[in-house]
Structure formats: structure tokens, C-alpha cells
Design an enzyme around this catalytic site. Structure first.
Site, PDB file in Angstrom:
ATOM      1  N   GLU A  34       0.828  -1.206   0.000  1.00 27.37           N
ATOM      2  CA  GLU A  34       0.000   0.000   0.000  1.00 27.37           C
ATOM      3  C   GLU A  34       0.866   1.261   0.000  1.00 27.37           C
ATOM      4  OE1 GLU A  34      -4.330   0.660   1.346  1.00 27.37           O
ATOM      5  OE2 GLU A  34      -3.443  -0.571   2.919  1.00 27.37           O
ATOM      6  N   HIS A 252      -1.096  -0.759  10.201  1.00 29.78           N
ATOM      7  CA  HIS A 252      -0.333  -2.009  10.293  1.00 29.78           C
ATOM      8  C   HIS A 252       1.016  -1.728  10.963  1.00 29.78           C
ATOM      9  CE1 HIS A 252      -2.697  -4.297   7.106  1.00 29.78           C
ATOM     10  NE2 HIS A 252      -3.069  -3.053   6.866  1.00 29.78           N
TER      11      HIS A 252
END
Length: 265
Positions: A34, A252
Site C-alpha cells: 500500500e 499495520h
């Protein structure tokens, strides 16, 4: 040799955190997901200044994966085989020389798949997983160290989330998602974290909403999956949870593993 995976959730928005973490953790190879950046806009100069080589497979505003490494890869492959029409940037593979041979490290950003009833999103997730299984079978036949590192968007077991009932109807935890992940694992791949500990709870993602981080309402969806040749050299694995507490964090955190490898002379 330390190898890590981290869904950075926007590399330009998190560049300060990324640089601080690279200095602190000192990984040798990093699989990022990402990155949300085209290749040309990736902040490579700042990362290269720390001694890393950068390879990207970017996409404007969404998705995107990268490999950062202290050594230049011998080979780089972009895009998961099996669907030439798939334009989403979710896969990059690097081959790196080490003493005695080479290792393959892939950065994987598996589709989320939500909502499951969507006629496109969940079937795309499952078909992408099928393609990953076919790719893994092909690479495992080489009998080389292989590390499939990334955000799998898969909660493997009930103890990998804070409350299975909350996730029961989510694409990350549906029975078909988990059974497909087991098909991948059953090829002979080892989950680095679960190979080193059976402790619970262990999470790698906490949503920004509803106070998930302070409540420790997390899930474990970032995995380092190892071929037998890589698992034989595994020394330790850890989730670097403290990074979630930094300013402007990703949702994350890095998952890291240390291996008994030395870079080629």
C-alpha cells in the site's frame, strides 16, 4: 539477515516513520505494501540515503508494493502471473544473492474482498489467491529459499483476531478465505510467527476507528510465509507492535524475521 513486511498505508504520508524505523530496526530486505504512489513519485532518495536499493510496482492513489534492500537484486519481477488483464499493483518479486545461493522475496498485497456479497470484489480476492497458489507451486519446485511476505488480508485462525464473532461475516475471515489460505500453507509453507511462538493475542493491524489500538482490538493479517529451505534458516520472528504508537502511524506494523543467511561476498 533480517527480512520484514510492512503495509505502510501511504509511503509519502509515513516517510518519517519509515525512515525512523529503518534506522531503528536495521532490516536487510523490506517488503512494503500500500505505497499508494506511482513509481516516479516514490521517495526513493531519502531511502537510498540510508543505504537501501529501491524497487517499486506502484499505482496512483491505491495499492502498490515495493522492495527495499541493502543489496541490489539480481532479478525483479512485477505483477502476479495468471491474469494479464489485472492492472492492480499488488505483487513484486526480488531475487537476492546470499552465500551459497539465492533467496526469493515477494511483497504481496492480497485483495481485501469486502463486501463479500459484491459480485466483483470477493471473487477477485479468491481468484488472486488461486493465482498466488499456482505461483507458489511453481517457485517451490525450484527448491530455493522463498519468502512470501505481505499483507494477506487473511485472519488464519480465531485466535488471530480479538473477537471472531465480530469478523465472522468479513471477507478476511470467511471459511472460504481461510480454507484457500490453508491450501497455500499446505504446499509446505511455514508461517514465521507461528513457527516461533503460540502466544496469543498477537496482532499486526489495528483499525483507526473505535479505539481499536488502545483497546488492543486487533487482527493478525500480515504474514511471512516460508518455503522449507527458508524455514530451515529461520532464527526468530517478531511483530514490532510499538511502531503503531508513533505519531501518524500506519494501521499495520512491521512483521520481521531473522535468518541464518549472509549476503554474498
Amino acid at each position: 539477515m533480517k527480512i520484514a513486511t510492512w503495509n505502510i498505508n501511504g509511503v509519502r504520508a509515513r516517510i518519517d516513520n519509515l525512515l525512523a524505523w529503518l534506522k531503528e530496526s536495521q532490516p536487510d530486505i523490506v517488503a512494503l505494501q500500500e505505497i499508494k504512489s506511482v513509481d516516479e513519485a516514490f521517495p526513493r532518495l531519502e531511502i537510498e540515503a540510508l543505504g537501501y536499493h529501491v524497487e517499486t510496482h506502484g499505482q496512483k492513489g491505491f495499492n502498490g508494493v515495493a522492495l527495499l534492500s541493502r543489496m541490489r537484486p539480481d532479478e525483479v519481477n512485477r505483477g502476479l502471473p495468471g491474469n494479464d488483464g489485472d492492472e492492480q499493483s499488488r505483487f513484486i518479486e526480488g531475487v537476492f544473492s546470499v552465500q551459497g545461493g539465492a533467496i526469493r522475496v515477494c511483497s504481496i498485497y492480497l485483495p481485501n474482498g469486502n463486501p463479500p456479497e459484491d459480485p466483483v470484489k470477493y471473487p477477485y480476492k479468491l481468484s488472486w489467491m488461486d493465482r498466488l497458489i499456482a505461483f507458489a507451486e511453481d517457485r517451490l519446485a525450484l527448491e530455493e529459499p522463498l519468502i512470501l511476505a505481505g499483507d494477506y488480508n487473511v485472519i488464519p485462525e480465531p485466535h488471530d483476531c480479538f473477537d471472531p464473532k465480530v469478523w465472522a461475516k468479513d471477507a478476511l475471515f470467511l471459511p472460504q478465505t481461510r480454507s484457500t489460505f490453508r491450501r497455500l500453507e499446505n504446499l509446505g509453507l511455514t508461517d514465521a510467527i507461528r513457527a516461533t511462538t503460540d502466544a496469543t493475542p498477537l496482532y499486526s493491524f489495528w483499525d483507526y476507528q473505535a479505539g481499536c489500538w488502545p483497546k488492543n482490538n486487533g487482527i493478525r493479517i500480515d504474514h511471512l510465509m516460508l518455503s522449507a529451505e527458508a524455514a530451515d534458516r529461520l532464527q526468530s520472528a517478531a511483530i514490532e507492535k510499538h511502531v503503531r504508537n508513533w505519531e501518524k502511524p500506519s494501521d499495520h506494523v512491521p512483521v520481521v524475521a531473522t535468518f541464518d543467511y549472509q549476503t554474498a561476498a
